[in-house]
Design an enzyme around this catalytic site. Structure first.
Site, PDB file in Angstrom:
ATOM      1  N   LYS A 122      22.446   3.799 -28.574  1.00 24.45           N
ATOM      2  CA  LYS A 122      21.946   2.707 -27.718  1.00 24.45           C
ATOM      3  C   LYS A 122      21.990   1.372 -28.477  1.00 24.45           C
ATOM      4  O   LYS A 122      22.330   0.331 -27.904  1.00 24.45           O
ATOM      5  CB  LYS A 122      20.513   3.044 -27.269  1.00 24.45           C
ATOM      6  CG  LYS A 122      19.790   1.947 -26.527  1.00 24.45           C
ATOM      7  CD  LYS A 122      20.402   1.640 -25.175  1.00 24.45           C
ATOM      8  CE  LYS A 122      19.674   0.457 -24.528  1.00 24.45           C
ATOM      9  NZ  LYS A 122      20.293   0.059 -23.260  1.00 24.45           N
TER      10      LYS A 122
ATOM     11  N   THR B 292      14.045   2.119 -25.546  1.00 24.25           N
ATOM     12  CA  THR B 292      14.966   1.701 -26.611  1.00 24.25           C
ATOM     13  C   THR B 292      14.150   1.431 -27.868  1.00 24.25           C
ATOM     14  O   THR B 292      13.387   0.461 -27.923  1.00 24.25           O
ATOM     15  CB  THR B 292      15.749   0.442 -26.208  1.00 24.25           C
ATOM     16  OG1 THR B 292      16.428   0.703 -24.980  1.00 24.25           O
ATOM     17  CG2 THR B 292      16.758   0.070 -27.279  1.00 24.25           C
TER      18      THR B 292
HETATM   19  N1  LIG Z   1      15.094  -3.183 -17.880  1.00 32.86           N
HETATM   20  C1  LIG Z   1      16.300  -2.739 -18.231  1.00 32.86           C
HETATM   21  O1  LIG Z   1      17.323  -3.109 -17.628  1.00 32.86           O
HETATM   22  C2  LIG Z   1      16.463  -1.752 -19.361  1.00 32.86           C
HETATM   23  C3  LIG Z   1      17.715  -1.125 -19.493  1.00 32.86           C
HETATM   24  C4  LIG Z   1      17.887  -0.184 -20.508  1.00 32.86           C
HETATM   25  C5  LIG Z   1      16.848   0.091 -21.376  1.00 32.86           C
HETATM   26  N2  LIG Z   1      15.643  -0.550 -21.239  1.00 32.86           N
HETATM   27  C6  LIG Z   1      14.590  -0.205 -22.187  1.00 32.86           C
HETATM   28  O2  LIG Z   1      13.663   0.632 -21.488  1.00 32.86           O
HETATM   29  C7  LIG Z   1      12.342   0.402 -21.971  1.00 32.86           C
HETATM   30  C8  LIG Z   1      11.453  -0.044 -20.814  1.00 32.86           C
HETATM   31  O3  LIG Z   1      12.003  -1.251 -20.317  1.00 32.86           O
HETATM   32  P1  LIG Z   1      11.441  -1.945 -18.995  1.00 32.86           P
HETATM   33  O4  LIG Z   1      12.482  -2.918 -18.553  1.00 32.86           O
HETATM   34  O5  LIG Z   1      10.913  -0.921 -18.060  1.00 32.86           O
HETATM   35  O6  LIG Z   1      10.246  -2.777 -19.637  1.00 32.86           O
HETATM   36  P2  LIG Z   1       9.001  -3.463 -18.918  1.00 32.86           P
HETATM   37  O7  LIG Z   1       9.251  -3.633 -17.458  1.00 32.86           O
HETATM   38  O8  LIG Z   1       8.646  -4.631 -19.743  1.00 32.86           O
HETATM   39  O9  LIG Z   1       7.861  -2.360 -19.070  1.00 32.86           O
HETATM   40  C9  LIG Z   1       7.386  -2.041 -20.346  1.00 32.86           C
HETATM   41  C10 LIG Z   1       6.458  -0.845 -20.243  1.00 32.86           C
HETATM   42  O10 LIG Z   1       5.909  -0.591 -21.555  1.00 32.86           O
HETATM   43  C11 LIG Z   1       4.498  -0.602 -21.444  1.00 32.86           C
HETATM   44  N3  LIG Z   1       3.893  -1.061 -22.693  1.00 32.86           N
HETATM   45  C12 LIG Z   1       4.213  -2.158 -23.411  1.00 32.86           C
HETATM   46  N4  LIG Z   1       3.437  -2.244 -24.522  1.00 32.86           N
HETATM   47  C13 LIG Z   1       2.612  -1.174 -24.478  1.00 32.86           C
HETATM   48  C14 LIG Z   1       1.583  -0.689 -25.327  1.00 32.86           C
HETATM   49  N5  LIG Z   1       1.262  -1.323 -26.464  1.00 32.86           N
HETATM   50  N6  LIG Z   1       0.946   0.442 -24.976  1.00 32.86           N
HETATM   51  C15 LIG Z   1       1.280   1.105 -23.848  1.00 32.86           C
HETATM   52  N7  LIG Z   1       2.244   0.711 -22.994  1.00 32.86           N
HETATM   53  C16 LIG Z   1       2.898  -0.409 -23.310  1.00 32.86           C
HETATM   54  C17 LIG Z   1       4.211  -1.548 -20.299  1.00 32.86           C
HETATM   55  O11 LIG Z   1       2.891  -1.367 -19.834  1.00 32.86           O
HETATM   56  P3  LIG Z   1       2.151  -2.564 -19.006  1.00 32.86           P
HETATM   57  O12 LIG Z   1       2.637  -2.427 -17.597  1.00 32.86           O
HETATM   58  O13 LIG Z   1       0.723  -2.281 -19.168  1.00 32.86           O
HETATM   59  O14 LIG Z   1       2.576  -3.870 -19.647  1.00 32.86           O
HETATM   60  C18 LIG Z   1       5.273  -1.078 -19.306  1.00 32.86           C
HETATM   61  O15 LIG Z   1       4.914   0.139 -18.706  1.00 32.86           O
HETATM   62  C19 LIG Z   1      12.473  -0.662 -23.070  1.00 32.86           C
HETATM   63  O16 LIG Z   1      12.554  -0.027 -24.317  1.00 32.86           O
HETATM   64  C20 LIG Z   1      13.779  -1.356 -22.732  1.00 32.86           C
HETATM   65  O17 LIG Z   1      14.362  -1.942 -23.863  1.00 32.86           O
HETATM   66  C21 LIG Z   1      15.431  -1.460 -20.246  1.00 32.86           C
END
Ligand SMILES: NC(=O)c1ccc[n+]([C@@H]2O[C@H](COP(=O)([O-])OP(=O)(O)OC[C@H]3O[C@@H](n4cnc5c(N)ncnc54)[C@H](OP(=O)(O)O)[C@@H]3O)[C@@H](O)[C@H]2O)c1
Length: 296
Positions: A171, A98
């Site tokens: 989104k 997102t």
């Molecule tokens: N969770 C949900 O229900 C959901 C639903 C819809 C959309 N989304 C969207 O989908 C995306 C991922 O969400 P998520 O829930 O999977 O998030 P998450 O569990 O917090 O994971 C975030 C990911 O981004 C990586 N990351 C963060 N900062 C970084 C950087 N500077 N360089 C490289 N990698 C980096 C993290 O790596 P590390 O492991 O090293 O920290 C991890 O792989 C987000 O944009 C979120 O808004 C999430």
């Protein structure tokens, strides 16, 4: 049919089940994550693990990116180790994080000419990612969307919402609606409690309003006082900030949108960053009773 070669960059709450699902469907999957430990379980399940984003995408026909925010997207895309440095000519990058439409424009400029690009953020959370029930909001040229439909359909229900950037715009609209509803629900619960309605009566009346579905869905967690993180509150606040930026850029003044964002930011400041975003509800219930001077 030949085996699809897919790279998945970012193995957080969403990226890991997406990669696992594609593996389970017989794709040849290579993954990369900033923190290497998050790739261990996928390696054990049969994925290859790249040493950098550039390395991970080198053999891939399709590159799926699911990272936290616009900064993370730049970090995994640009520079000598980024996706742009390794992506195959003719490959397609499917950006599912997102982010803002302007981040998608920046990504388009960062990729080498001839690389396909779709923005395809998702509705749904961890359970939907694991079961292939995500709603995928796709922006991009119709023929490229068409080409990627079989892969995207493995993750859920893809629908084209417009040109490149429209997926991210859609989104932001969806999350704006969600955050607004949660804010109004929290405030309605706070109001009912302050007016002396019982919890049962409060839910009975909310069940007869447009908030009925959300009130019923959030009730068990509120009663248990337990909000296990699926979509972290810090990420929801990040999305609300992206909405706020989009509102400003569009020259709009949207008061409800701003208020919903303030509640999320309040809850994050109060220590809820790693909790599920729905923890904003008990935060509103707790804070609203202190009167109108909540800090924003
Ligand atoms: N969770 C949900 O229900 C959901 C639903 C819809 C959309 N989304 C969207 O989908 C995306 C991922 O969400 P998520 O829930 O999977 O998030 P998450 O569990 O917090 O994971 C975030 C990911 O981004 C990586 N990351 C963060 N900062 C970084 C950087 N500077 N360089 C490289 N990698 C980096 C993290 O790596 P590390 O492991 O090293 O920290 C991890 O792989 C987000 O944009 C979120 O808004 C999430």
């Amino acid at each position: 049919m030949s085996v699809q070669r897919v790279a998945v960059i970012g193995l957080g709450a969403m990226g890991a089940p997406i990669a696992r699902r594609l593996l389970g469907n017989g794709c040849q999957v290579t993954v990369w994550n900033r923190s290497p430990q998050r790739a261990v379980a996928l390696r054990e399940a049969g994925a290859a693990v790249g040493t950098s984003p550039a390395d991970a995408v080198r053999g891939a026909e399709t590159v799926i990116v699911t990272v936290a925010d616009p900064q993370a997207l730049v970090a995994v895309t640009e520079g000598e180790h980024g996706i742009a440095a390794g992506v195959l000519p003719g490959a397609v990058v499917v950006q599912m994080s997102t982010v803002s439409p302007s981040s998608v424009t920046r990504l388009a400029h960062a990729l080498p000419p001839g690389t396909g690009l779709l923005d395809a953020p998702v509705l749904g959370s961890v359970a939907e990612a694991a079961s292939g029930a995500l709603r995928v909001l796709v922006g991009g040229p119709p023929e490229l969307v068409e080409r990627c439909l079989p892969l995207l359909a493995q993750l859920g229900a893809p629908s084209r919402v417009g040109a490149l950037g429209a997926g991210s715009a859609a989104k932001l609209v969806a999350n704006n609606a969600l955050f607004g509803v949660l804010g109004v629900l929290g405030e309605s619960l706070a109001l009912g409690g302050a007016l002396g309605l019982s919890w049962e009566a409060l839910h009975e009346v909310l069940g007869a309003t447009p908030l009925a579905e959300q009130a019923a869905r959030r009730r068990p967690a509120l009663e248990a006082g337990d909000h296990p993180a699926r979509f972290a509150l810090a990420l929801a606040r990040k999305d609300a900030d992206l909405v706020a930026d989009a509102v400003t850029d569009a020259g709009l003044g949207l008061g409800l949108t701003a208020a919903a964002r303030d509640w999320l930011a309040d809850a994050e400041r109060a220590g809820g960053a790693d909790q599920d975003y729905s923890a904003v509800l008990p935060h509103i219930l707790h804070t609203a009773t202190k009167g109108p001077q909540r800090c924003t």
